[in-house]
Motif scaffolding. Sequence first.
Motif, short mmCIF file in Angstrom:
data_model
loop_
_atom_site.label_atom_id
_atom_site.label_comp_id
_atom_site.label_asym_id
_atom_site.label_seq_id
_atom_site.Cartn_x
_atom_site.Cartn_y
_atom_site.Cartn_z
N LYS A 20 0.86 -1.19 0.00
CA LYS A 20 0.00 0.00 0.00
C LYS A 20 0.89 1.24 0.00
N GLY A 21 0.38 2.30 -0.59
CA GLY A 21 1.09 3.57 -0.57
C GLY A 21 2.09 3.78 -1.69
N ASP A 23 2.23 4.59 -5.18
CA ASP A 23 1.37 5.08 -6.25
C ASP A 23 2.12 5.29 -7.56
N ARG A 24 3.45 5.30 -7.50
CA ARG A 24 4.26 5.52 -8.69
C ARG A 24 5.42 4.54 -8.66
N LYS A 49 -5.67 -3.30 -9.22
CA LYS A 49 -5.93 -1.85 -9.20
C LYS A 49 -4.63 -1.04 -9.31
N ILE A 50 -3.72 -1.52 -10.16
CA ILE A 50 -2.47 -0.81 -10.42
C ILE A 50 -2.66 -0.04 -11.73
N ASN A 102 2.62 12.90 -13.26
CA ASN A 102 1.57 11.98 -12.83
C ASN A 102 1.75 11.59 -11.37
N ASP A 103 0.67 11.77 -10.58
CA ASP A 103 0.72 11.40 -9.17
C ASP A 103 0.60 9.89 -8.98
N LYS A 104 -0.15 9.24 -9.87
CA LYS A 104 -0.35 7.79 -9.78
C LYS A 104 -0.05 7.20 -11.14
#
Length: 189
Positions: A20-21, A23-24, A49-50, A102-104
């Motif tokens: 978790k956590g 995002d990049r 959910k990637i 891009n944040d994610k």
Amino acid sequence: MIAKLFLKLIGWKVQEVMPKGIDRCVMIASPHTSNWDFPIAKAAFVIMKIPLRFTVKDSLFKFPYNLIFGPLGGIPINRTPKKEGEERPSTVQAMANMFKENDKIAVMVTPEGTRSKRTEWKTGFYHVAKLAGVPIALGFLDYKKKLAGVGKVLYPSDDMEKDMREIMSFYKNITGKHPEKFSVDLRYV
């Protein structure tokens, strides 16, 4: 969900261990020995959910190809200098710049660079992660176990050789669809 149904029909399972956590990241996709790798990987990453993306030369991102590459997660890479007279950015620099925008984002790379056997991997993925300050996620498709997932996450250190040995140690026991077409990078074994 279509991705779950697709993997169930072909007998695959997903190992969901992405911490978790994160995002990049740069997501290694290996072994890459078959055209089936992409649809199986894409389905697995949807289930996990990637936000999986992959790079495509911007010249290939024009109509009608953009109608295919865009929805699949393609990102056009433009290496044209921002200002006239500037040097053209490298592919590594262009990819690292995507993380600033891009944040994610998880950018998928196939370091073998081909579906044919290579005993030396392209190391651009490592340099992109280092330059962008993001981790490297070790995505895999194990055809022997019919298991897709992320095996571990590695933060690039100042010792590339040590990090590459760790990456090769992980992939040495993963079986591609065509095992005879896969090799880890023998420089780091």
